[in-house]
Design an enzyme around this catalytic site. Structure first.
Site, PDB file in Angstrom:
ATOM      1  CB  VAL A  96      -0.745   0.328   0.899  1.00 47.20           C
ATOM      2  CG1 VAL A  96      -1.474   1.108   1.182  1.00 47.20           C
ATOM      3  CG2 VAL A  96      -1.961  -1.208   1.066  1.00 47.20           C
ATOM      4  CB  CYS A  97       3.340   2.318   1.976  1.00 44.01           C
ATOM      5  SG  CYS A  97       2.735   1.873   3.776  1.00 44.01           S
ATOM      6  CB  THR A  98       4.944   0.679  -2.811  1.00 37.70           C
ATOM      7  OG1 THR A  98       5.626  -0.325  -2.590  1.00 37.70           O
ATOM      8  CG2 THR A  98       5.286   0.494  -4.560  1.00 37.70           C
TER       9      THR A  98
END
Length: 218
Positions: free
Chosen positions: A52-54
């Protein structure tokens, strides 16, 4: 009288954002000096190489010009070291189509994470929660949001909030629900009608004495 920095790990809206020195992917910074006269967005990630953070970091890189137009600097953070961040940046550029163009703080000793209360007591001690802090040019915290691990953050909403905060700071107005740039705003409750006549000489639309709409000041 200047607001004092809050106790470690406890931050309220209006508090001075805690200052710190840290290594980043773009060199060592002292946070307040790095901000200078700019607004800032500081946002944390549980760990490098998380899916998700990517997507979040790639999207922020794409819309960085929107932050810059508003005089806002963006900076990320996770508890991994700089070397790991730099490897992750390669994946972000490859998968999201935009190279990383803003710094990521390395916080392996959790100094910054604990200072900002990013370590949830019921989570793993080496994983930061997914927090967002908007910090004004006066170094005061204007907004705090914490997201669950499964939900990607809406950075278009972060931009919208910045627009509202900057407009309110300049013109003593408030923004209604779901407001967007260019739409009517609300005259602040602290502004009397006599004061409003001076500030808004073209008048306003009064729905209730406490609910007065006016076109967005330019």
């Amino acid at each position: 009288m200047e607001t004092q920095a809050p106790p470690k790990g406890y931050i309220r809206l209006g508090d001075i954002a805690p200052d710190f020195t840290a290594d980043t992917t773009q060199g060592t910074i002292r946070f307040h000096d790095w901000l200078g006269d700019s607004w800032g967005v500081l946002f944390s990630h549980p760990k490098d190489f998380t899916p998700v953070c990517t997507t979040e970091l790639g999207y922020v890189a794409k819309i960085k010009p929107e932050f810059e137009k508003r005089g806002v600097k963006v900076i990320g953070l996770s508890v991994d070291p700089v070397e790991s961040h730099l490897k992750w940046e390669e994946d972000i550029g490859e998968t999201q189509g935009t190279p990383m163009n803003f710094p990521m703080i390395a916080d392996p000793d959790r100094k910054v994470s604990e200072l900002y209360g990013m370590i949830h007591p019921e989570s793993l001690p080496m994983l930061t929660v997914r927090s967002v802090f908007i910090i004004g040019a006066d170094k005061k915290v204007k907004l705090m949001i914490t997201y669950p691990a499964s939900t990607g953050r809406n950075f278009d909403e972060v931009i919208r909030v910045i627009d509202s905060l900057q407009l309110s700071a300049k013109h003593t107005v408030a923004t209604p629900a779901n407001w967007k740039q260019g739409e009517d705003v609300i005259i602040g409750a602290s502004v009397t009608n006599d004061e409003a006549k001076v500030r808004f000489p073209d008048g306003w639309r009064e729905v209730k004495p406490y609910l007065r709409y006016v076109p967005q000041p330019q």
